[in-house]
Design an enzyme around this catalytic site. Sequence first.
Site, short mmCIF file in Angstrom:
data_model
loop_
_atom_site.label_atom_id
_atom_site.label_comp_id
_atom_site.label_asym_id
_atom_site.label_seq_id
_atom_site.Cartn_x
_atom_site.Cartn_y
_atom_site.Cartn_z
N GLU A 11 -5.31 -4.90 10.63
CA GLU A 11 -4.32 -4.04 10.84
C GLU A 11 -4.16 -3.33 12.59
O GLU A 11 -5.29 -2.67 12.42
CB GLU A 11 -4.24 -3.36 9.62
CG GLU A 11 -3.27 -3.81 7.97
CD GLU A 11 -3.48 -2.44 7.70
OE1 GLU A 11 -2.30 -2.83 6.62
OE2 GLU A 11 -4.13 -1.82 7.03
N SER A 26 3.34 -2.57 10.50
CA SER A 26 5.13 -2.51 10.76
C SER A 26 5.66 -3.77 9.64
O SER A 26 6.55 -4.48 10.36
CB SER A 26 4.92 -1.65 12.08
OG SER A 26 5.18 -0.79 11.94
N ASN A 85 0.71 -1.26 -0.47
CA ASN A 85 0.42 0.07 -0.48
C ASN A 85 0.97 1.10 -0.39
O ASN A 85 1.53 1.48 0.84
CB ASN A 85 -0.55 0.16 1.59
CG ASN A 85 -1.60 0.89 1.76
OD1 ASN A 85 -1.76 2.07 0.56
ND2 ASN A 85 -2.26 1.16 2.86
N TRP A 86 0.68 1.89 -0.80
CA TRP A 86 1.62 3.41 -1.01
C TRP A 86 1.43 4.38 -0.69
O TRP A 86 1.73 5.42 -0.56
CB TRP A 86 2.14 3.56 -3.24
CG TRP A 86 2.58 1.95 -3.07
CD1 TRP A 86 3.72 0.63 -2.97
CD2 TRP A 86 3.45 1.83 -4.78
NE1 TRP A 86 4.11 0.08 -3.78
CE2 TRP A 86 3.57 0.82 -4.82
CE3 TRP A 86 3.38 2.83 -5.82
CZ2 TRP A 86 4.52 0.48 -5.99
CZ3 TRP A 86 3.84 2.20 -7.28
CH2 TRP A 86 3.84 1.24 -7.44
N LYS A 87 -0.50 4.24 -0.06
CA LYS A 87 -0.16 5.37 0.50
C LYS A 87 -0.36 6.53 -0.49
O LYS A 87 -0.47 6.87 -1.86
CB LYS A 87 0.37 5.70 1.96
CG LYS A 87 0.10 4.14 2.87
CD LYS A 87 0.07 4.38 4.53
CE LYS A 87 0.05 3.06 4.57
NZ LYS A 87 0.14 3.30 6.19
N HIS A 100 -9.33 1.13 5.50
CA HIS A 100 -8.09 1.65 5.77
C HIS A 100 -8.25 2.43 7.56
O HIS A 100 -8.51 3.73 7.22
CB HIS A 100 -7.14 2.01 4.83
CG HIS A 100 -5.76 2.43 5.96
ND1 HIS A 100 -5.42 2.34 6.61
CD2 HIS A 100 -5.01 0.35 4.79
CE1 HIS A 100 -4.09 2.29 6.58
NE2 HIS A 100 -3.69 0.75 6.03
N GLY A 111 2.40 1.97 11.10
CA GLY A 111 3.49 3.15 10.99
C GLY A 111 4.64 3.12 12.21
O GLY A 111 4.81 4.47 11.94
N GLU A 150 -6.89 4.41 8.43
CA GLU A 150 -6.52 5.83 8.23
C GLU A 150 -7.72 6.28 7.12
O GLU A 150 -7.84 7.26 7.46
CB GLU A 150 -5.11 5.95 6.72
CG GLU A 150 -3.57 6.03 7.79
CD GLU A 150 -3.12 5.77 7.10
OE1 GLU A 150 -2.91 5.61 6.01
OE2 GLU A 150 -2.05 4.58 7.44
N GLY A 171 2.47 -1.28 4.06
CA GLY A 171 2.99 0.04 3.76
C GLY A 171 4.28 0.65 3.08
O GLY A 171 4.93 0.65 2.15
N GLY A 172 4.79 1.32 4.77
CA GLY A 172 6.27 1.95 4.65
C GLY A 172 7.47 0.94 3.77
O GLY A 172 8.53 1.23 3.00
P1 PGA Z 1 2.86 0.07 7.66
O1 PGA Z 1 1.46 -0.07 7.45
O2 PGA Z 1 3.68 -1.14 7.07
O3 PGA Z 1 3.21 1.34 7.40
O4 PGA Z 1 2.62 -0.25 8.92
C1 PGA Z 1 0.49 -0.74 6.96
C2 PGA Z 1 -1.37 -0.21 6.33
O5 PGA Z 1 -1.06 0.70 6.68
O6 PGA Z 1 -1.49 -0.75 5.51
#
Ligand code: PGA
Length: 250
Positions: free
Chosen positions: A167, A213, A9-11, A95, A173, A97, A234-235
């Site tokens: 998640e 993470s 997920n590149w956000k 998600h 993150g 967010e 994500g990251g």
């Molecule tokens: P993260 O994000 O790997 O940076 O913790 C995961 C996500 O939000 O899907």
Amino acid sequence: MRRPLLAGNWKMHTNVLEAYLLVAEIGKCSVGLNDRDVLLAPPYTALHSVANVLHDSDILVASQNVCWEEKGAFTGEISPTMVKAAGGTAAIIGHSERRQIFHEDDEMINKRLLGALKFGLMPLFCIGETLEEREAEKTFAVLEGQIRRGLAGVSPEDMKKTVVAYEPVWAIGTGKTASKEQAQEVHAFIRNLLAEMYEKAIADSVRILYGGSVKPDNVDELMAQADIDGALVGGAALDPESFCRIINFT
Ligand code: PGA
């Protein structure tokens, strides 16, 4: 057996050029991975170019959200048929967010999920508890509520096409990962709940991803758990070396 799914997920990262460079790197290290699925969710502006680069590969492309309507007065939204026309076959929905920053509730997430399914996109349905909820020992109750409301009206046939992503919000993150035992415990709970809501054979076929993470140094132990079928990253998905290591988990 469930086929592992590793999703990036590149956000809100990468412009068109950066996305092009990143997908080119990931394309190289995914060659020959026949026993697992890899999926990338770039920002909308890069969806088409990323899908174009991947048209000869098995890597799947997803949008990071999707509307339930095909077209209309929904400023700022993207429709399932637009995602498909741009080369996407899946959509991340719910998600944390979206839930936390943009206040999407279970009802809206349910509409998005049903919309994705109606137009043939594979939903990656995200759920997760906050730190406060975990500390108050409400994890299972919170997840059950998100699952029951989020999946309302999803038929058994459509459930088979749906991917669930657990998640924990406190692990996204933050560099804090749920331990493999914590993650497995929740994944088993989710699978049991799906068996109760649908039937065991369906629950056994649904892929449940862990997210929060995920990194090269914890992916192997997470993937070794009985009910963890993949990762939503994500990251580490923005760093080709890390993501390549993750999709090549052993
Ligand atoms: P993260 O994000 O790997 O940076 O913790 C995961 C996500 O939000 O899907």
